[in-house]
Structure formats: C-alpha cells, structure tokens
Write a protein that holds these residues in place. Structure first.
Motif, PDB file in Angstrom:
ATOM      1  N   UNK A   5       0.837  -1.196   0.000  1.00 54.65           N
ATOM      2  CA  UNK A   5       0.000   0.000   0.000  1.00 54.65           C
ATOM      3  C   UNK A   5       0.875   1.251   0.000  1.00 54.65           C
ATOM      4  N   UNK A   6       1.867   1.288   0.881  1.00 52.87           N
ATOM      5  CA  UNK A   6       2.842   2.381   0.889  1.00 52.87           C
ATOM      6  C   UNK A   6       4.198   1.760   1.231  1.00 52.87           C
ATOM      7  N   UNK A   7       5.068   1.635   0.227  1.00 50.14           N
ATOM      8  CA  UNK A   7       6.369   0.993   0.442  1.00 50.14           C
ATOM      9  C   UNK A   7       7.178   1.685   1.550  1.00 50.14           C
ATOM     10  N   UNK A   8       7.919   0.869   2.294  1.00 53.74           N
ATOM     11  CA  UNK A   8       8.689   1.349   3.447  1.00 53.74           C
ATOM     12  C   UNK A   8       9.662   2.469   3.082  1.00 53.74           C
ATOM     13  N   UNK A   9      10.148   2.494   1.854  1.00 51.22           N
ATOM     14  CA  UNK A   9      11.118   3.528   1.468  1.00 51.22           C
ATOM     15  C   UNK A   9      10.531   4.942   1.514  1.00 51.22           C
ATOM     16  N   UNK A  10       9.204   5.056   1.634  1.00 49.35           N
ATOM     17  CA  UNK A  10       8.560   6.375   1.696  1.00 49.35           C
ATOM     18  C   UNK A  10       8.085   6.728   3.106  1.00 49.35           C
ATOM     19  N   UNK A  11       8.461   5.956   4.082  1.00 44.95           N
ATOM     20  CA  UNK A  11       7.983   6.195   5.445  1.00 44.95           C
ATOM     21  C   UNK A  11       8.762   7.271   6.187  1.00 44.95           C
ATOM     22  N   UNK A  12       9.652   7.951   5.491  1.00 42.21           N
ATOM     23  CA  UNK A  12      10.391   9.049   6.117  1.00 42.21           C
ATOM     24  C   UNK A  12       9.565  10.333   6.155  1.00 42.21           C
TER      25      UNK A  12
END
Length: 164
Positions: free
Chosen positions: A19-26
């Motif tokens: 749903x929202x890849x971890x690489x964008x969790x910043x």
C-alpha cells in the motif's frame, strides 16, 4: 455517508508494504504518501485514481506492519472507501482512526469488477454496483465510528469536541 466511485480491484493479502512501500515512510505528509500509494502493486494507480474512487480487495487487506501511513496514503490518493472480504485488525483500526471508510462484504467483492462504478452508503451498509445493478449489504458502522470517519479521523473528532 454516501460515496460513489470507480472500483480498483485487487487480490488477497495486500499488505501495508504494498500500500505504501517502506522507502517512503520518512514522511507523514499525506500528499507525499499519496504519490506512492500502491506503486509496487499497480504502477498506474496514482495516475488513474480519482477523488471518490473505491478499492475492492479479497481477504486480509492491510496485513503486515501496523503503520498508519497505509490508510493515510489511500485516503490522500483520493479513495473514499475500501471494500474487502476481510481486513487485518490493525489496519481496520488505523483506517477508522484516520477517517478512511472500510466495509467488509464478501458477496460484493465477488461480484464487483475492476472499473465498475460502485455506490456505498455507510449508514445503511448498502453497496450497489451501479454498472450491473447488483445490491449487497454490509454491516453499517455504529454511530460512534461513523462520527469518527465523518470528522476525518479520531484526532479531528477529539479536537472538535474539545473546542466545544
């Protein structure tokens, strides 16, 4: 509340990393998260999704890690409702807490096709596939959950209550 939009159909076990890849969790900025919603599963999703559209998915939608970023990204991308056969428990709570309407209705999921126009009434639980005319019934939200979703999430609801 009543919602109507085009269905985006997905399979089972759609996890929060898809749903929202971890690489964008910043970031926790909803508009930034929306730009990457579903991109590892459907590279054209963000280009095609329109405000009011609806995600339809099989079992266990939102499984995986317990990040609130997932329902925030879905909602910010323009999706008003997710209809699934079942939801991961933590995603279910996170969706409500962030103001994303979710409905469990296996019969509707089995019948709705990708691209169909779907209308959802969360107060009555009625789901209508406007493309085929088929009608389905899901459990409507209890009043307190409906209020949280209507206010845009739990934090917004409490801010309004505390403001008087």
């Amino acid at each position: 509340m009543s919602y109507e939009g085009r269905a985006f159909r997905y399979g089972r076990d759609i996890d929060t990393d898809v749903i929202i890849p971890a690489r964008y969790l910043n970031t926790s900025d909803p508009s930034e998260l929306a730009k990457h919603c579903m991109e590892d599963l459907d590279t054209t999703f963000v280009e095609r999704v329109q405000p009011g559209d609806i995600i339809v998915a099989e079992e266990n939608f939102g499984c995986g890690s317990s990040r609130e970023h997932a329902p925030i990204a879905i909602k910010a991308a323009g999706v008003d409702v997710v209809i699934a056969k079942s939801f991961a428990r933590i995603f279910y709570r996170n969706a409500i807490n962030t103001g994303l309407a979710i409905m469990e209705c296996p019969e509707a999921v089995d019948a709705i096709r990708d691209g169909d126009t779907v209308k959802v009434d969360t107060e009555t639980g009625e789901i209508v596939d406007e493309t085929t005319g088929q009608r389905f019934h899901a459990q409507p939200f209890p009043a307190f959950i409906a209020e949280i979703i209507q206010k845009g999430g739990l934090v917004n609801r409490w801010k309004e209550k505390l403001a008087g």
